[in-house]
Design an enzyme around this catalytic site. Sequence first.
Site, PDB file in Angstrom:
ATOM      1  N   ASP A 237      36.634  33.423  35.284  1.00  0.00           N
ATOM      2  CA  ASP A 237      35.212  33.583  35.534  1.00  0.00           C
ATOM      3  C   ASP A 237      34.830  32.420  36.445  1.00  0.00           C
ATOM      4  O   ASP A 237      35.552  31.423  36.555  1.00  0.00           O
ATOM      5  CB  ASP A 237      34.396  33.597  34.241  1.00  0.00           C
ATOM      6  CG  ASP A 237      32.988  34.161  34.478  1.00  0.00           C
ATOM      7  OD1 ASP A 237      32.587  34.313  35.657  1.00  0.00           O
ATOM      8  OD2 ASP A 237      32.280  34.456  33.502  1.00  0.00           O
TER       9      ASP A 237
HETATM   10  C1  BGC Z   1      29.625  35.704  35.541  1.00  0.00           C
HETATM   11  C2  BGC Z   1      30.591  36.802  35.939  1.00  0.00           C
HETATM   12  C3  BGC Z   1      30.450  37.075  37.414  1.00  0.00           C
HETATM   13  C4  BGC Z   1      30.718  35.783  38.182  1.00  0.00           C
HETATM   14  C5  BGC Z   1      30.607  35.944  39.667  1.00  0.00           C
HETATM   15  C6  BGC Z   1      29.746  34.462  36.408  1.00  0.00           C
HETATM   16  O1  BGC Z   1      28.720  33.570  36.160  1.00  0.00           O
HETATM   17  O2  BGC Z   1      29.846  35.342  34.195  1.00  0.00           O
HETATM   18  O3  BGC Z   1      30.344  37.959  35.195  1.00  0.00           O
HETATM   19  O4  BGC Z   1      31.319  38.093  37.798  1.00  0.00           O
HETATM   20  O5  BGC Z   1      29.756  34.809  37.785  1.00  0.00           O
HETATM   21  O6  BGC Z   1      29.298  36.131  40.060  1.00  0.00           O
END
Ligand code: BGC
Length: 768
Positions: A237
């Site tokens: 993530d």
């Molecule tokens: C989120 C993810 C997301 C990623 C990219 C993170 O803060 O938890 O779900 O895909 O950011 O934007």
Amino acid sequence: MSETHGSLPPAPAAVGQLTLAEKAALVSGSDFWHTTPVERLGIPAIMVSDGPHGLRTQLSEADHVGLSGSVPATCFPPAAGIASSWNTRLIETVGRALGTEARRWGVSVVLGPGVNIKRSPLCGRNFEYYSEDPFLAGRLGAALVRGVQSQGVGTSVKHFAANNQEDDRLRVSAEVDERTLREIYLPAFEHIVRTEQPWTVMCAYNKVNGTYASEHRRLLTTVLREEWGFAGLVVSDWGAVHDRVRSLEAGLDLEMPPNLELSPAAVVAAVREGWLAESVLDDAVARVLTLVDRSTSAIGAADAEPVTFDEDEHHRVAHLAALESAVLLKNERGALPLRTEPGATVAVVGELARTPRFQGGGSSEVNPTRVDVPVEELRDRLGSDVEIVFAPGYGLGGEAADGAAGEDERLRSEAVRVARAADRVVVFLGLPAAEESEGFDRTHLDLPAGQLALLAALREANDRPLTVVLSNGSAVRTSTWDGDADAILESWLSGQAAGGAVADLLTGRANPSGKLAETIPVRLEDSSSFLNFPGDSGVVRYGEGVFVGYRAHDRSAQEVSYPFGHGLSYTTFDVGGLSVRTSGSVAGDDLAVEVSVTVTNTGPLAGAEVVQVYVRDPECSVTRPVRELKGFAKVALEPGESRTATMTLDRRAFAYWSVRHHDWVVEAGDFEIAVGTSSRDLRAATTIRLDAPSIALPLTADSTLAEWLADPRGNELLQGLDLPILRDPGLVRVVGTMPMSTLASFPGLGLDHATLADLGTRLDRATS
Ligand code: BGC
């Protein structure tokens, strides 16, 4: 891109041509949304984009919380909405459309679906997740993956694992026991991995039992790859990596976004100094190259011409999806569909009817190609013969805004005046964006107080049928105001076409067919995670174990406002003729229990019913939920039409995770199979008997007296000793829970350590 790619050797071979520095660079991205290219070898960068229900492709400024703009894209219903469709085919269609839009913008991987379980209705990101039930979440998530990947675009199933809250989400340790992980928090991921092979899986931010998910070797390698056979790439993530070397060792292939200052140098140093085996780095590099390869081949082969997509057509798909996302919770006094005589007046009240909320905030926030406005759509559907009078009734700025109380009062009085003489009242209520988003959790389940005061005032002013339309991403409490509404249509956050879909449903142009994918509890306190949410001091204990959602409400026989699986229609259905046919066996791992049931549309309108199969193990050595969803089918029927739905349950449908055996176990005996139209509206049930291998652990000196007596051979050997204690059933009951070694230490029972050792030897002989 494809030409360059065409000259590349296959991924593993290309690894051998890379320098250590190039390899270290490849396992981190090059910027927020791109992998690292290696120009020397013609290895291109590929782009990834959020998110689960529409693209958030940022071509210039980048962020991962929805701050900066993105290209226009269709906003399909977020997961909380579309999950209520219980329609895998529909979700696959949405996935295909999403995949096409990804191709339009050159996106190789769509960062979704999110299949985390709704452990608490308070989780700020529940709108991005499907359900409180892992079976449903897995089936629906798999459909999205199938749809997107059919277009040659990858997915990223997220957030792996136990990311069930926003509070302290980057650090908190989810303390979950093994059975709960296996039965509740992992199965959706497992099903998708086993059946669809998503191109990527995204690890969660949080820790799981003290270890960051990004460094969790057991999760990322042992379970994901070795047990489930995942062949794709694990991506972090955004910002979940804390120690790049440790995360590589755990099985995390690609760090996003890159920590350019630290990560590549740390990886190079670790390999040079011998801390990190170069083969581990090579494996991760090979997976990155395979992903690049997959994507460039797919795009290269199919996209000789630039991909375009038809915005109108995709809006139509979003509309169809929104139609099935709404759940008719309640419908009394003939409130719906709105039947209006020419010349009638319909009061449409609520700012949300004019300023709809159709998606949640954060990384999944889409820049929609257009937005249907409910009040305008209603005007369109009801035509000029019916007068629609609109009043906002409340503001969306939040209760605490300066002067809001006075302003709310004014808006309320105006709405009451408008609604007083109307023939029908439709009130749009819901959660303002400030109350629900990625990044924070809610603290209560209530609608804003101003909206509830408005509803009470409208009810008092007009006794004609009153309908509430809800827009919210996760359950809101209805129990305090349910009596003021004749009908409630829960439309969730259902994407850019939700306004038109709601208008179709309210006016009867379409028939509601959604079913709750999460329970609506009477009170927040009834939710089983209440005592342990969101935790404190960096730890959240999943003390409720497997009793999440309806599994908990059913176990404690609690009243709920609307149960899991519930949803009404404008027509009626009969469900009957349950039959069950069993083939294969538990031992052979080919058990197939075919459950067939006939659904008949007994009402005057075309509609669709979702039949749900629940399994119960009435007698088991571990405490199991009263019922668990193990099959479902959505059946569309014309008036008077009947169809038989058949759902097949496999061995896993009857199994629990045994912490003793570290495996899925089915205990021989009776299982109840119930079929219904909600978890609390079971229309037919039957019991089947399954044979299964014995799961008894070997008898030892540490086994209890009761365990020895329960085992046929152990019992026989003990009876042979003619111990006085065995002649006293009352005493056996009292000391039955004691290990045999303890009993052997007690004088006067006729059992000593030598006799016990001898018993052990005879038992071994008998069983060898
Ligand atoms: C989120 C993810 C997301 C990623 C990219 C993170 O803060 O938890 O779900 O895909 O950011 O934007």
